[in-house]
Design a protein around this motif. Structure first.
Motif, PDB file in Angstrom:
ATOM      1  N   ARG A   1      -1.327   2.269   5.571  1.00  0.00           N
ATOM      2  CA  ARG A   1      -2.672   1.689   5.595  1.00  0.00           C
ATOM      3  C   ARG A   1      -3.710   2.655   5.050  1.00  0.00           C
ATOM      4  O   ARG A   1      -4.824   2.245   4.693  1.00  0.00           O
ATOM      5  CB  ARG A   1      -3.049   1.271   7.029  1.00  0.00           C
ATOM      6  N   GLN A   2      -3.383   3.940   4.978  1.00  0.00           N
ATOM      7  CA  GLN A   2      -4.342   4.936   4.509  1.00  0.00           C
ATOM      8  C   GLN A   2      -3.970   5.477   3.123  1.00  0.00           C
ATOM      9  O   GLN A   2      -4.541   6.459   2.663  1.00  0.00           O
ATOM     10  CB  GLN A   2      -4.404   6.084   5.526  1.00  0.00           C
ATOM     11  N   SER A   3      -3.027   4.841   2.465  1.00  0.00           N
ATOM     12  CA  SER A   3      -2.554   5.357   1.187  1.00  0.00           C
ATOM     13  C   SER A   3      -3.395   4.851   0.021  1.00  0.00           C
ATOM     14  O   SER A   3      -4.093   3.840   0.111  1.00  0.00           O
ATOM     15  CB  SER A   3      -1.094   4.942   0.965  1.00  0.00           C
ATOM     16  N   ALA A   4      -3.311   5.570  -1.096  1.00  0.00           N
ATOM     17  CA  ALA A   4      -3.981   5.123  -2.319  1.00  0.00           C
ATOM     18  C   ALA A   4      -3.338   3.845  -2.832  1.00  0.00           C
ATOM     19  O   ALA A   4      -3.995   3.008  -3.455  1.00  0.00           O
ATOM     20  CB  ALA A   4      -3.884   6.223  -3.388  1.00  0.00           C
ATOM     21  N   GLU A   5      -2.058   3.674  -2.545  1.00  0.00           N
ATOM     22  CA  GLU A   5      -1.341   2.511  -3.053  1.00  0.00           C
ATOM     23  C   GLU A   5      -1.883   1.210  -2.462  1.00  0.00           C
ATOM     24  O   GLU A   5      -1.994   0.205  -3.164  1.00  0.00           O
ATOM     25  CB  GLU A   5       0.154   2.653  -2.748  1.00  0.00           C
ATOM     26  N   ILE A   6      -2.234   1.238  -1.168  1.00  0.00           N
ATOM     27  CA  ILE A   6      -2.775   0.006  -0.590  1.00  0.00           C
ATOM     28  C   ILE A   6      -4.130  -0.318  -1.207  1.00  0.00           C
ATOM     29  O   ILE A   6      -4.459  -1.493  -1.428  1.00  0.00           O
ATOM     30  CB  ILE A   6      -2.883   0.069   0.948  1.00  0.00           C
ATOM     31  N   GLN A   7      -4.924   0.703  -1.521  1.00  0.00           N
ATOM     32  CA  GLN A   7      -6.221   0.432  -2.141  1.00  0.00           C
ATOM     33  C   GLN A   7      -6.040  -0.254  -3.498  1.00  0.00           C
ATOM     34  O   GLN A   7      -6.750  -1.207  -3.832  1.00  0.00           O
ATOM     35  CB  GLN A   7      -7.001   1.740  -2.302  1.00  0.00           C
ATOM     36  N   GLU A   8      -5.063   0.203  -4.261  1.00  0.00           N
ATOM     37  CA  GLU A   8      -4.781  -0.424  -5.555  1.00  0.00           C
ATOM     38  C   GLU A   8      -4.218  -1.831  -5.360  1.00  0.00           C
ATOM     39  O   GLU A   8      -4.590  -2.779  -6.055  1.00  0.00           O
ATOM     40  CB  GLU A   8      -3.797   0.430  -6.355  1.00  0.00           C
ATOM     41  N   GLY A   9      -3.323  -1.984  -4.381  1.00  0.00           N
ATOM     42  CA  GLY A   9      -2.734  -3.291  -4.137  1.00  0.00           C
ATOM     43  C   GLY A   9      -3.750  -4.336  -3.727  1.00  0.00           C
ATOM     44  O   GLY A   9      -3.734  -5.472  -4.217  1.00  0.00           O
ATOM     45  N   LEU A  10      -4.669  -3.951  -2.855  1.00  0.00           N
ATOM     46  CA  LEU A  10      -5.693  -4.887  -2.400  1.00  0.00           C
ATOM     47  C   LEU A  10      -6.714  -5.159  -3.505  1.00  0.00           C
ATOM     48  O   LEU A  10      -7.190  -6.287  -3.655  1.00  0.00           O
ATOM     49  CB  LEU A  10      -6.384  -4.341  -1.155  1.00  0.00           C
ATOM     50  N   ALA A  11      -7.058  -4.129  -4.280  1.00  0.00           N
ATOM     51  CA  ALA A  11      -7.987  -4.333  -5.396  1.00  0.00           C
ATOM     52  C   ALA A  11      -7.391  -5.311  -6.404  1.00  0.00           C
ATOM     53  O   ALA A  11      -8.078  -6.210  -6.907  1.00  0.00           O
ATOM     54  CB  ALA A  11      -8.309  -3.001  -6.064  1.00  0.00           C
ATOM     55  N   ALA A  12      -6.102  -5.156  -6.693  1.00  0.00           N
ATOM     56  CA  ALA A  12      -5.441  -6.053  -7.643  1.00  0.00           C
ATOM     57  C   ALA A  12      -5.417  -7.485  -7.116  1.00  0.00           C
ATOM     58  O   ALA A  12      -5.619  -8.438  -7.875  1.00  0.00           O
ATOM     59  CB  ALA A  12      -4.016  -5.563  -7.906  1.00  0.00           C
ATOM     60  N   PHE A  13      -5.189  -7.630  -5.811  1.00  0.00           N
ATOM     61  CA  PHE A  13      -5.164  -8.965  -5.210  1.00  0.00           C
ATOM     62  C   PHE A  13      -6.537  -9.622  -5.317  1.00  0.00           C
ATOM     63  O   PHE A  13      -6.653 -10.790  -5.694  1.00  0.00           O
ATOM     64  CB  PHE A  13      -4.733  -8.854  -3.750  1.00  0.00           C
ATOM     65  N   ARG A  14      -7.594  -8.854  -5.009  1.00  0.00           N
ATOM     66  CA  ARG A  14      -8.955  -9.405  -5.078  1.00  0.00           C
ATOM     67  C   ARG A  14      -9.331  -9.769  -6.511  1.00  0.00           C
ATOM     68  O   ARG A  14      -9.993 -10.773  -6.753  1.00  0.00           O
ATOM     69  CB  ARG A  14      -9.964  -8.398  -4.519  1.00  0.00           C
ATOM     70  N   GLU A  15      -8.898  -8.928  -7.457  1.00  0.00           N
ATOM     71  CA  GLU A  15      -9.260  -9.140  -8.862  1.00  0.00           C
ATOM     72  C   GLU A  15      -8.274 -10.042  -9.602  1.00  0.00           C
ATOM     73  O   GLU A  15      -8.409 -10.256 -10.804  1.00  0.00           O
ATOM     74  CB  GLU A  15      -9.343  -7.775  -9.552  1.00  0.00           C
ATOM     75  N   LYS A  16      -7.274 -10.549  -8.862  1.00  0.00           N
ATOM     76  CA  LYS A  16      -6.285 -11.486  -9.423  1.00  0.00           C
ATOM     77  C   LYS A  16      -5.600 -10.913 -10.669  1.00  0.00           C
ATOM     78  O   LYS A  16      -5.535 -11.546 -11.727  1.00  0.00           O
ATOM     79  CB  LYS A  16      -6.932 -12.837  -9.731  1.00  0.00           C
ATOM     80  N   ARG A  17      -5.117  -9.686 -10.534  1.00  0.00           N
ATOM     81  CA  ARG A  17      -4.411  -9.021 -11.633  1.00  0.00           C
ATOM     82  C   ARG A  17      -3.173  -8.326 -11.081  1.00  0.00           C
ATOM     83  O   ARG A  17      -3.079  -8.086  -9.873  1.00  0.00           O
ATOM     84  CB  ARG A  17      -5.317  -7.984 -12.303  1.00  0.00           C
ATOM     85  N   PRO A  18      -2.220  -7.989 -11.924  1.00  0.00           N
ATOM     86  CA  PRO A  18      -1.061  -7.224 -11.449  1.00  0.00           C
ATOM     87  C   PRO A  18      -1.500  -5.825 -11.016  1.00  0.00           C
ATOM     88  O   PRO A  18      -2.346  -5.211 -11.689  1.00  0.00           O
ATOM     89  CB  PRO A  18      -0.127  -7.159 -12.659  1.00  0.00           C
ATOM     90  N   PRO A  19      -0.942  -5.281  -9.961  1.00  0.00           N
ATOM     91  CA  PRO A  19      -1.302  -3.919  -9.567  1.00  0.00           C
ATOM     92  C   PRO A  19      -0.749  -2.887 -10.544  1.00  0.00           C
ATOM     93  O   PRO A  19       0.287  -3.112 -11.182  1.00  0.00           O
ATOM     94  CB  PRO A  19      -0.644  -3.752  -8.190  1.00  0.00           C
ATOM     95  N   LYS A  20      -1.462  -1.788 -10.677  1.00  0.00           N
ATOM     96  CA  LYS A  20      -1.039  -0.701 -11.570  1.00  0.00           C
ATOM     97  C   LYS A  20      -0.437   0.405 -10.716  1.00  0.00           C
ATOM     98  O   LYS A  20      -1.092   1.361 -10.330  1.00  0.00           O
ATOM     99  CB  LYS A  20      -2.243  -0.190 -12.363  1.00  0.00           C
ATOM    100  N   TRP A  21       0.859   0.234 -10.395  1.00  0.00           N
ATOM    101  CA  TRP A  21       1.533   1.212  -9.558  1.00  0.00           C
ATOM    102  C   TRP A  21       1.792   2.493 -10.321  1.00  0.00           C
ATOM    103  O   TRP A  21       2.053   2.481 -11.522  1.00  0.00           O
ATOM    104  CB  TRP A  21       2.858   0.654  -9.058  1.00  0.00           C
ATOM    105  N   VAL A  22       1.729   3.602  -9.612  1.00  0.00           N
ATOM    106  CA  VAL A  22       2.020   4.910 -10.192  1.00  0.00           C
ATOM    107  C   VAL A  22       3.321   5.404  -9.578  1.00  0.00           C
ATOM    108  O   VAL A  22       3.334   5.784  -8.399  1.00  0.00           O
ATOM    109  CB  VAL A  22       0.893   5.925  -9.934  1.00  0.00           C
ATOM    110  N   PRO A  23       4.441   5.389 -10.307  1.00  0.00           N
ATOM    111  CA  PRO A  23       5.729   5.811  -9.724  1.00  0.00           C
ATOM    112  C   PRO A  23       5.703   7.242  -9.219  1.00  0.00           C
ATOM    113  O   PRO A  23       5.052   8.109  -9.808  1.00  0.00           O
ATOM    114  CB  PRO A  23       6.706   5.675 -10.893  1.00  0.00           C
TER     115      PRO A  23
END
Length: 258
Positions: free
Chosen positions: A234-256
């Motif tokens: 819940r405190q990771s950068a990944e969740i921030q990207e995942g939720l931003a992508a969901f709100r903006e209706k775009r695929p998330p840009k995951w960083v492996p």
């Protein structure tokens, strides 16, 4: 305001119907709604005449999972996680027999509420799933219930892919008791409630207690381990990207690798 987020009414002698009542938010699990649900559950449990709890949602969706605005706020993550862990455990370990009646969709934490109940009936057109990984989350808390209910292959598929699936598939894998037409849901739930009422209150309660105790690991121990993972993600950068992508209706840009 919080009291109106969950409605309580009698569904027959010894049976209480609780309705999540925030349809405009798809009954998302905000802190206020979960607090209201816990308070309503406590009130029902204190009444010795009540033996069965039926849980449903107002509007077209049973529950869409976490309130995403709160999920994106690190300051509220711990309180939200603790409350959701509490309500899942309470539904599972309650002396009341709990029955979920699912219309529309049960997603993420909403599917968790369903899976924590003793019985679940879903509308045949409902969609169910645990898409947490697609938001940069781990379905840690609800995983404690899935591993008790599903074959490992089925659990791995729905958790690792995050795909939504039909109520009929949920019935096949054992996640819901039956997938039914909408008008059949409440009669089916009340039929099971009536069957439960034929048993002795103490015998039914002890049966639930023993079922919980027979697992190799206890529910509290599993939830404690799950909570640590849940809070970390819940405190990771990944969740921030995942939720931003969901709100903006775009695929998330995951960083492996991060």
């Amino acid at each position: 305001m919080a009291a109106s987020l969950v409605l309580a009414e009698s569904a027959g002698p010894g049976i209480t119907l609780l309705t999540l009542n925030h349809a405009e938010k798809r009954n998302a699990l905000s802190i206020e709604l979960v607090q209201a649900l816990l308070a309503a559950l406590t009130a029902v449990e204190k009444d010795p005449a009540q033996r069965v709890l039926v849980l449903t949602g107002a509007g077209p969706v049973f529950c869409a999972g976490l309130d995403l605005a709160e999920a994106a706020d690190p300051a509220r993550a711990h309180q939200s996680a603790e409350l959701i862990g509490q309500v899942l455990r309470r539904l599972s370990e309650s002396r009341l027999v709990t029955i979920a009646v699912v219309r529309g969709a049960a997603v993420a934490g909403g599917a968790g509420l369903m899976s924590a109940c003793d019985f679940a009936f879903a509308e045949e057109t409902a969609r169910i799933g645990y898409p947490e990984t697609r938001r940069g989350l781990v379905a840690a808390l609800v995983m404690t219930f899935l591993r008790r209910q599903l074959r490992e292959r089925d659990a791995r598929r729905i958790l690792l892919t995050g795909e939504l699936f039909s109520a009929h598939h949920a019935e096949v894998i054992g996640l819901v008791n039956e997938a039914l037409r909408g008008e059949q849901l409440m009669p089916a739930a009340l039929h099971i409630a009536a069957e439960v009422m034929q048993g002795g209150p103490e015998a039914v309660g002890r049966t639930k207690q023993l079922l919980a105790q027979l697992w190799p690991a206890s529910l509290p121990a599993d939830l404690e381990r799950a909570m640590a993972t849940h809070l970390e993600t819940r405190q990771s950068a990944e969740i921030q990207e995942g939720l931003a992508a969901f709100r903006e209706k775009r695929p998330p840009k995951w960083v492996p690798g991060k």
